[in-house]
Design a protein around this motif. Structure first.
Motif, PDB file in Angstrom:
ATOM      1  N   THR A 322       0.879  -1.170   0.000  1.00 32.19           N
ATOM      2  CA  THR A 322       0.000   0.000   0.000  1.00 32.19           C
ATOM      3  C   THR A 322       0.919   1.223   0.000  1.00 32.19           C
ATOM      4  O   THR A 322       1.907   1.277   0.738  1.00 32.19           O
ATOM      5  N   THR A 323       0.618   2.160  -0.864  1.00 34.10           N
ATOM      6  CA  THR A 323       1.466   3.343  -1.048  1.00 34.10           C
ATOM      7  C   THR A 323       0.581   4.586  -1.187  1.00 34.10           C
ATOM      8  O   THR A 323      -0.627   4.469  -1.392  1.00 34.10           O
ATOM      9  N   HIS A 324       1.202   5.741  -1.066  1.00 35.52           N
ATOM     10  CA  HIS A 324       0.446   6.979  -1.302  1.00 35.52           C
ATOM     11  C   HIS A 324       0.312   7.232  -2.800  1.00 35.52           C
ATOM     12  O   HIS A 324      -0.738   7.625  -3.281  1.00 35.52           O
ATOM     13  N   LYS A 325       1.404   6.987  -3.526  1.00 30.74           N
ATOM     14  CA  LYS A 325       1.382   7.284  -4.969  1.00 30.74           C
ATOM     15  C   LYS A 325       1.057   6.029  -5.772  1.00 30.74           C
ATOM     16  O   LYS A 325       1.453   4.924  -5.383  1.00 30.74           O
ATOM     17  N   ALA A 326       0.410   6.230  -6.918  1.00 33.09           N
ATOM     18  CA  ALA A 326       0.101   5.096  -7.800  1.00 33.09           C
ATOM     19  C   ALA A 326       1.394   4.557  -8.415  1.00 33.09           C
ATOM     20  O   ALA A 326       2.286   5.329  -8.784  1.00 33.09           O
ATOM     21  N   LEU A 327       1.485   3.214  -8.525  1.00 32.06           N
ATOM     22  CA  LEU A 327       2.677   2.623  -9.129  1.00 32.06           C
ATOM     23  C   LEU A 327       2.473   2.304 -10.599  1.00 32.06           C
ATOM     24  O   LEU A 327       3.428   2.255 -11.364  1.00 32.06           O
ATOM     25  N   THR A 328       1.241   2.009 -10.965  1.00 31.30           N
ATOM     26  CA  THR A 328       0.997   1.543 -12.334  1.00 31.30           C
ATOM     27  C   THR A 328      -0.337   2.071 -12.866  1.00 31.30           C
ATOM     28  O   THR A 328      -1.302   2.154 -12.103  1.00 31.30           O
ATOM     29  N   PRO A 329      -0.398   2.379 -14.162  1.00 28.82           N
ATOM     30  CA  PRO A 329      -1.697   2.777 -14.729  1.00 28.82           C
ATOM     31  C   PRO A 329      -2.531   1.570 -15.165  1.00 28.82           C
ATOM     32  O   PRO A 329      -3.666   1.717 -15.574  1.00 28.82           O
ATOM     33  N   TYR A 330      -1.915   0.360 -15.090  1.00 26.56           N
ATOM     34  CA  TYR A 330      -2.591  -0.830 -15.621  1.00 26.56           C
ATOM     35  C   TYR A 330      -3.253  -1.629 -14.507  1.00 26.56           C
ATOM     36  O   TYR A 330      -2.692  -1.751 -13.416  1.00 26.56           O
ATOM     37  N   TYR A 331      -4.397  -2.258 -14.836  1.00 28.47           N
ATOM     38  CA  TYR A 331      -4.920  -3.250 -13.881  1.00 28.47           C
ATOM     39  C   TYR A 331      -3.961  -4.432 -13.862  1.00 28.47           C
ATOM     40  O   TYR A 331      -3.580  -4.923 -12.805  1.00 28.47           O
ATOM     41  N   VAL A 391      10.795  -4.292  -7.641  1.00 28.13           N
ATOM     42  CA  VAL A 391       9.938  -3.115  -7.848  1.00 28.13           C
ATOM     43  C   VAL A 391      10.812  -1.921  -8.256  1.00 28.13           C
ATOM     44  O   VAL A 391      10.466  -1.166  -9.179  1.00 28.13           O
ATOM     45  N   LYS A 392      11.970  -1.800  -7.611  1.00 27.87           N
ATOM     46  CA  LYS A 392      12.848  -0.653  -7.937  1.00 27.87           C
ATOM     47  C   LYS A 392      13.443  -0.774  -9.346  1.00 27.87           C
ATOM     48  O   LYS A 392      13.622   0.212 -10.047  1.00 27.87           O
ATOM     49  N   ASP A 393      13.724  -2.026  -9.751  1.00 31.43           N
ATOM     50  CA  ASP A 393      14.217  -2.223 -11.120  1.00 31.43           C
ATOM     51  C   ASP A 393      13.162  -1.823 -12.142  1.00 31.43           C
ATOM     52  O   ASP A 393      13.463  -1.228 -13.183  1.00 31.43           O
ATOM     53  N   LEU A 394      11.917  -2.180 -11.834  1.00 33.42           N
ATOM     54  CA  LEU A 394      10.824  -1.911 -12.770  1.00 33.42           C
ATOM     55  C   LEU A 394      10.480  -0.422 -12.805  1.00 33.42           C
ATOM     56  O   LEU A 394      10.228   0.146 -13.868  1.00 33.42           O
ATOM     57  N   TYR A 395      10.465   0.189 -11.619  1.00 32.73           N
ATOM     58  CA  TYR A 395      10.091   1.602 -11.509  1.00 32.73           C
ATOM     59  C   TYR A 395      11.247   2.362 -10.836  1.00 32.73           C
ATOM     60  O   TYR A 395      11.241   2.540  -9.605  1.00 32.73           O
ATOM     61  N   PRO A 396      12.257   2.785 -11.595  1.00 31.91           N
ATOM     62  CA  PRO A 396      13.434   3.416 -10.986  1.00 31.91           C
ATOM     63  C   PRO A 396      13.090   4.642 -10.134  1.00 31.91           C
ATOM     64  O   PRO A 396      13.840   4.975  -9.211  1.00 31.91           O
ATOM     65  N   ASP A 397      11.963   5.297 -10.403  1.00 34.33           N
ATOM     66  CA  ASP A 397      11.593   6.477  -9.605  1.00 34.33           C
ATOM     67  C   ASP A 397      10.909   6.112  -8.291  1.00 34.33           C
ATOM     68  O   ASP A 397      10.579   6.991  -7.493  1.00 34.33           O
ATOM     69  N   PHE A 398      10.675   4.836  -8.103  1.00 30.08           N
ATOM     70  CA  PHE A 398       9.933   4.416  -6.915  1.00 30.08           C
ATOM     71  C   PHE A 398      10.737   4.731  -5.649  1.00 30.08           C
ATOM     72  O   PHE A 398      11.917   4.408  -5.536  1.00 30.08           O
ATOM     73  N   ASP A 399      10.057   5.356  -4.695  1.00 31.13           N
ATOM     74  CA  ASP A 399      10.720   5.777  -3.456  1.00 31.13           C
ATOM     75  C   ASP A 399      10.148   4.935  -2.311  1.00 31.13           C
ATOM     76  O   ASP A 399       8.953   5.011  -2.003  1.00 31.13           O
ATOM     77  N   GLU A 400      11.007   4.143  -1.678  1.00 32.93           N
ATOM     78  CA  GLU A 400      10.528   3.227  -0.626  1.00 32.93           C
ATOM     79  C   GLU A 400       9.845   3.956   0.526  1.00 32.93           C
ATOM     80  O   GLU A 400       9.040   3.371   1.243  1.00 32.93           O
ATOM     81  N   SER A 401      10.194   5.235   0.709  1.00 27.32           N
ATOM     82  CA  SER A 401       9.580   5.966   1.825  1.00 27.32           C
ATOM     83  C   SER A 401       8.091   6.219   1.573  1.00 27.32           C
ATOM     84  O   SER A 401       7.359   6.625   2.466  1.00 27.32           O
TER      85      SER A 401
END
Ligand SMILES: Cc1cc2nc3c(=O)[nH]c(=O)nc-3n(C[C@H](O)[C@H](O)[C@H](O)COP(=O)(O)OP(=O)(O)OC[C@H]3O[C@@H](n4cnc5c(N)ncnc54)[C@H](O)[C@@H]3O)c2cc1C
Length: 475
Positions: A322-331, A391-401
């Motif tokens: 569960t995150t604040h920001k969306a990770l993916t636009p796809y179902y 997840v970080k490899d797939l989404y390099p901008d992903f911030d674990e915080s």
């Protein structure tokens, strides 16, 4: 052990008789209306609860016995901290007629929601949208001829009625014959690896046909075919309602109770052992997976195949964020990258209203694995670390915080492997004992494992055996 139905607490060995009296003479449920038959259902997944609900509408009293502390089995719910939602991702497609029928029948039709669901494909470090003809035409990995052959494979597959022939052909051979080697390597193989691992090489053509059939058959819900649905509150809403209806029909659900053995009773009927108790039922339907059947069932009831053609299951390990920001636009994002620890990304929040998840984004990262996979021996924290790297490899901008919660959910027996001539090795519904029945997902010979197939299976069982459960009404 719970005292859900007036039986004694575990500790003393109690014989509970079919007329609802205990051996010390006390009356169990004396305020309730007497019913004729006492039916036991083992397992409170969707199969067990739907079946119990249907039987409880007749003149039978049903008791469902469930190992876990909550109902639902593979479709159960999970507390993510700020909200409760499905433990694994579950969607309803507009062609799921039996499932939608059940949801409407139990009064939850107004809680069905359908939204457009987007599909993506990740390959060679790039994301591609695969939604509609334009996206397919632009998909760079296949040329126009391959795309035409791919479309033909799906069209032809959707018209096949005689699945028995497909059962004799390896999935790979059928797909290569229909669409060519390049389509197989570039399009099908990554998807099959995602769902079955290397086991896809052992599976028959029926496996892919069941998916094509589910997506292309006539829609039972008046929405576009790329819409997908859910019930407000997730599957918890469905299970709460089924339990409520069971109770109203003078039947019950016993949780936290592991069935340890099932044997024929003298003179007919079945004895079910759990905890320190042994309870008599006039009839028992078993809905848990085959490994449990093998362990708990007396061979006088049924013989589970123990030779080399025994049915194997794929399991699943799934990171849920569960995150604040969306990770993916796809179902659903299918991942064609053997280095990734997971094989798909399921963006439930692209479908489900934000109110349902306390304004948070809910994303699942599943990996289907066989029984001997190294992941099973890893701890949750080890798996979390491995999956988060992915997840970080797939989404390099992903911030674990940005993570609010991270859970690893596991299920060991999910997808029975539909090997060649699978229909010859499945357990029979009606066993060699007249009062014992088996009803589980291993018997899906021409359906994929999903909740529509579960309800269809229950409906067929009721149609065929209702006379044995005395005037069971389906509606
Ligand atoms: C990752 C994932 C994604 C999925 N996605 C979808 C989807 O999008 N759409 C869809 O329709 N379906 C989906 N499914 C499939 C769906 O979850 C299954 O079809 C369905 O839950 C099967 O229900 P069941 O009752 O047959 O089996 P189960 O859910 O396995 O129920 C068996 C029950 O038996 C109980 N049990 C086992 N041993 C004992 C014992 N000794 N004593 C008492 N009880 C026992 C278990 O605890 C369990 O509750 C998904 C499944 C998974 C894992």
């Amino acid at each position: 052990m719970k005292e859900a139905d007036g039986t004694k607490e575990a500790g003393d060995l109690i014989q509970i008789k079919s007329d609802n009296t205990l051996d010390n003479g006390s009356i169990n449920g004396s305020m309730k209306k007497e019913k004729d038959l006492k039916i036991g259902v083992i397992g409170a997944g969707l199969m067990g609860l739907t079946l119990a609900y249907r039987i409880s509408k007749s003149n039978a009293t049903v008791k469902v016995i469930e190992r876990d502390s909550q109902p639902g089995g593979l479709s159960t719910y999970f507390n993510y901290g700020k909200f409760i939602w499905d433990k694994f991702y579950h969607v309803i497609v507009p062609t799921d007629g039996s499932l939608i029928g059940l949801i409407e029948e139990i009064g939850l039709g107004s809680k069905l929601n359908f939204t457009r669901a987007l599909t993506g494909y990740y390959v060679n470090k790039s994301f591609y949208s695969l939604n509609g003809p334009k996206d397919y035409l632009l998909f760079p990995l296949l040329n126009i001829w391959d795309k035409m052959r791919l479309a033909y494979t799906i069209f032809y597959g959707s018209r096949i009625k005689n699945w028995k022939k497909l059962e004799q052909v390896h999935l790979k051979d059928w797909l290569v014959k229909m669409g060519g080697q390049k389509n197989f390597n570039k399009f099908w193989a990554p998807l099959l690896l995602a769902k079955l691992g290397e086991n896809y090489k052992r599976v028959s053509g029926v496996f892919i046909w069941t998916y094509i059939k589910r997506l292309f058959k006539a829609r039972e819900y008046p929405v576009e075919k790329d819409y997908m649905g859910y019930v407000t509150g997730g599957y918890k809403t469905v299970f709460d309602k089924l339990e409520q209806l069971l109770n109203e029909n003078n039947s019950s659900l016993l949780l936290d109770t592991v069935v340890t053995s099932i044997e024929p009773a003298e003179g007919g009927g079945i004895n079910v052992h759990y905890g320190e108790s042994v309870e008599y039922f006039d009839k028992v339907v078993f809905t848990a997976p085959l490994n449990v059947l093998e362990k708990v069932t007396d061979p006088r009831l049924c013989e589970v195949v123990r030779h080399e053609r025994a049915i194997e299951y794929m399991g699943v390990v799934c990171l849920v964020l569960t995150t604040h920001k969306a990770l993916t636009p796809y179902y659903i994002l299918n991942i064609s990258d053997t280095q990734s620890p997971f094989t798909g990304v399921i963006g439930i929040s692209t479908l489900v209203d934000q109110e349902q998840t306390s304004g948070l984004q809910l994303t699942y990262f599943p990996k289907y694995i066989p029984a001997d996979h190294a992941f099973w021996s890893k701890s949750d924290s080890e798996l979390k670390a491995i999956f988060l790297e992915g997840v970080k490899d797939l989404y390099p901008d992903f911030d674990e915080s940005d993570i609010v919660s991270a859970h690893i959910n596991r299920a060991f027996k999910v997808q029975p492997l539909q090997v060649l001539n699978y229909s010859e090795i499945i357990p029979k519904t009606h066993t060699k004992h007249p009062d014992f029945y088996v009803l589980n997902t291993s018997q899906f010979v021409n359906d994929s494992v999903n909740n529509n197939s579960v309800v269809t299976h229950v409906n067929s069982f009721i149609d065929e055996y209702k006379h044995e459960f005395q005037a069971v009404n389906k509606k």
